[in-house]
Each structure stands twice: as C-alpha cells, then as structure tokens.
Design a protein around this motif. Structure first.
Motif, PDB file in Angstrom:
ATOM      1  N   SER A 102       0.703  -1.146  -0.007  1.00 52.04           N
ATOM      2  CA  SER A 102       0.137   0.033   0.200  1.00 52.04           C
ATOM      3  C   SER A 102       0.910   1.517   0.104  1.00 52.04           C
ATOM      4  O   SER A 102       1.859   1.286   0.767  1.00 52.04           O
ATOM      5  N   ASP A 106      -7.455   6.832   5.440  1.00 47.49           N
ATOM      6  CA  ASP A 106      -8.139   7.150   4.384  1.00 47.49           C
ATOM      7  C   ASP A 106      -9.527   7.164   4.067  1.00 47.49           C
ATOM      8  O   ASP A 106     -10.229   6.089   4.490  1.00 47.49           O
ATOM      9  N   THR A 152     -11.527   7.298   1.542  1.00 44.06           N
ATOM     10  CA  THR A 152     -12.054   6.567   0.594  1.00 44.06           C
ATOM     11  C   THR A 152     -12.275   5.042   0.669  1.00 44.06           C
ATOM     12  O   THR A 152     -12.858   4.318  -0.030  1.00 44.06           O
ATOM     13  N   LYS A 153     -11.715   4.516   1.901  1.00 50.54           N
ATOM     14  CA  LYS A 153     -11.636   3.155   1.978  1.00 50.54           C
ATOM     15  C   LYS A 153     -12.663   2.525   3.177  1.00 50.54           C
ATOM     16  O   LYS A 153     -12.917   3.346   3.966  1.00 50.54           O
ATOM     17  N   PHE A 188     -10.698  -2.375   5.054  1.00 49.97           N
ATOM     18  CA  PHE A 188      -9.500  -1.862   4.413  1.00 49.97           C
ATOM     19  C   PHE A 188      -8.768  -1.570   5.887  1.00 49.97           C
ATOM     20  O   PHE A 188      -7.461  -1.898   5.945  1.00 49.97           O
TER      21      PHE A 188
END
Length: 258
Positions: free
Chosen positions: A97, A132, A134-135, A139
């Motif tokens: 990542s 994050d 967006t996750k 995740f």
C-alpha cells in the motif's frame, strides 16, 4: 522487550485538554501504569484525508483544528518530537500500500488533547497515521494488522476518536443531559462485542441498524477504533478505563488491549 498494549481514546471535546475531570484523570493514570513506550503511533479521527500518510518530520507542529473555543486552548503547545525512523518503519510495514511521507501536518487535537494528560512532559516521540477516507472499515482493519510488529518494538499504537459521535444531537450547553437511548445501546453492543472478541460486526458496523446510523453518522471518529482491534492478538485481554457519554451523544469510552 515488553510487548506494548494498544489503546483507544474517546477524546471528546477539545476542552478536555485544559480540564481536569474523570476522563482526563483516567488518561493520566493510563500513561502512568502502562510500560513507557519508545514512541507513539497515533491514528486520529482528525487526519481524515483521501490517502494514507504518515507524519515524517523531526518537530511536528501543534495543530488547532477547531474553531470557537477559548483563547487558552489555542495557546496549548505539545512539543513532542517526531520520528522519521518510525515513519519509515510504518511505510515499510504497510507495503505494498502506498504511504505518503508527509511533512506538512503535525499533531492535531485528537492526538495532543489526550497525550497532554497521558504524557504531559511531551518527551516521547509521536507519529500520526492518517485515515484514508475513501476506504471501508475492512481496509483499515487489514492495514492495522500489518502494524502488529510495532508492539514488540516498544511502540504504543493508539487510536483517538469516539465510538459514538453525533454532533447534530450533542448538547452544547453547560448543563449535563441524559444519554440518548440509541447511543447507550450502540455503545453497550460494541463493548459486548469487544469483550467477546467478536470483531466482525464491529468492522461491519453498518449492519447493526438504526443505532449504528445515529451513532456513526460519519466514519472518521469510529475508524481509529478499528485500528486498535486490528493490532489485537487472539485472546488478548481488554479493559475499559474510561466510560460515560458526554452531551448525550458522544461516547467517551476508552479501552486498553493487553
């Protein structure tokens, strides 16, 4: 080396940085009773951005990421050093990542409002890991599991947020109010799941229904908890040094793993 515990702080109102109350006294006691860490890796609700980043500077600034509070709160300084070596270690553990080595953020109030009580001398290096936005929670749980080796390297992994965090229903006045029923139910449910080591419903909290929708209207304050359970070993003990619901709809529940 002693395996470090991991801690989730329910940080609540930024004014806790200046106040002395049952919450701050418990944070102080935590700092006095757990083994002294070599460094702290903090996952704060207030660094919620569209990618994963880690603070990679020697002298992180104190960030005042709020408005409308007394001037004294903006004068608080938490001059802990950073740790570029820890930032690199985090980046390497989280590979493949991508992790941005950030040199612009610093220590936000999710971090310093609790650490100023737990470690008031500010002599322990502190690194922040972003969330994050967006996750999904799954995740973040998977990412956290990669951080487990840090606990054997003297690093205190800490999350700072609130299990229940609904500011739309929060009572901003000075008078104490009774907690909402949905806040109590959700807090009790998550606590039971933590005690029984049943993490899957915690990760997929949206399936817990209306109480979850009201308690976690946005994920930012909930996800730091996911990181702490992500570094938990099987059958590892859990304790709850802080409890209580502030303003009717902000859970101050904190817990310690190990």
């Amino acid at each position: 080396m002693t395996k470090m515990p991991a801690v989730f702080f329910g940080h609540g109102n930024p004014m806790n940085a200046l106040d002395s109350n049952s919450y701050t006294e418990a944070w102080k006691l935590l700092g006095q009773t757990i083994p002294r860490p070599n460094a702290v890796l903090m996952i704060s609700a207030h660094w919620y951005i569209p990618y994963t980043a880690v603070t990679a500077m020697n002298n992180p600034r104190t960030i005042y990421d709020f408005g409308g509070f007394p001037r004294a709160l903006y004068e608080v300084k938490y001059p802990a050093a950073g740790s570029i070596s820890l930032a690199r270690r985090v980046r390497d553990l989280l590979a493949p990542s991508f992790v941005e080595m950030d040199q612009t953020w610093g220590l936000d109030h999710g971090t310093w409002s609790v650490l100023c009580h737990a470690y008031p001398s500010a002599t322990i290096p502190v690194v922040q890991l972003s969330i994050d936005e967006t996750k999904p929670a799954s995740f973040h749980h998977e990412l956290a599991q990669k951080l487990r080796p840090l606990r054997d390297e003297g690093v205190l992994i800490a999350g700072s947020g609130n299990l229940v965090h609904n500011l739309h229903t929060y009572a901003w006045g000075q008078h104490p109010v009774q907690p909402y029923d949905w806040a109590l139910r959700f807090e009790n449910r998550i606590r039971e799941l933590l005690e029984s080591e049943n993490h899957d419903p915690i990760i997929h909290y949206e399936a817990l229904g209306r109480d979850a929708v009201l308690s976690v209207p946005t994920p930012d304050h909930y996800l730091p908890l996911i990181y702490v359970i992500g570094v938990r070993d099987p059958h590892e003990s859990i304790a709850f040094p802080v409890s209580g619901i502030d303003g009717g709809s902000v859970s101050m529940l904190s817990f310690r793993i190990g």
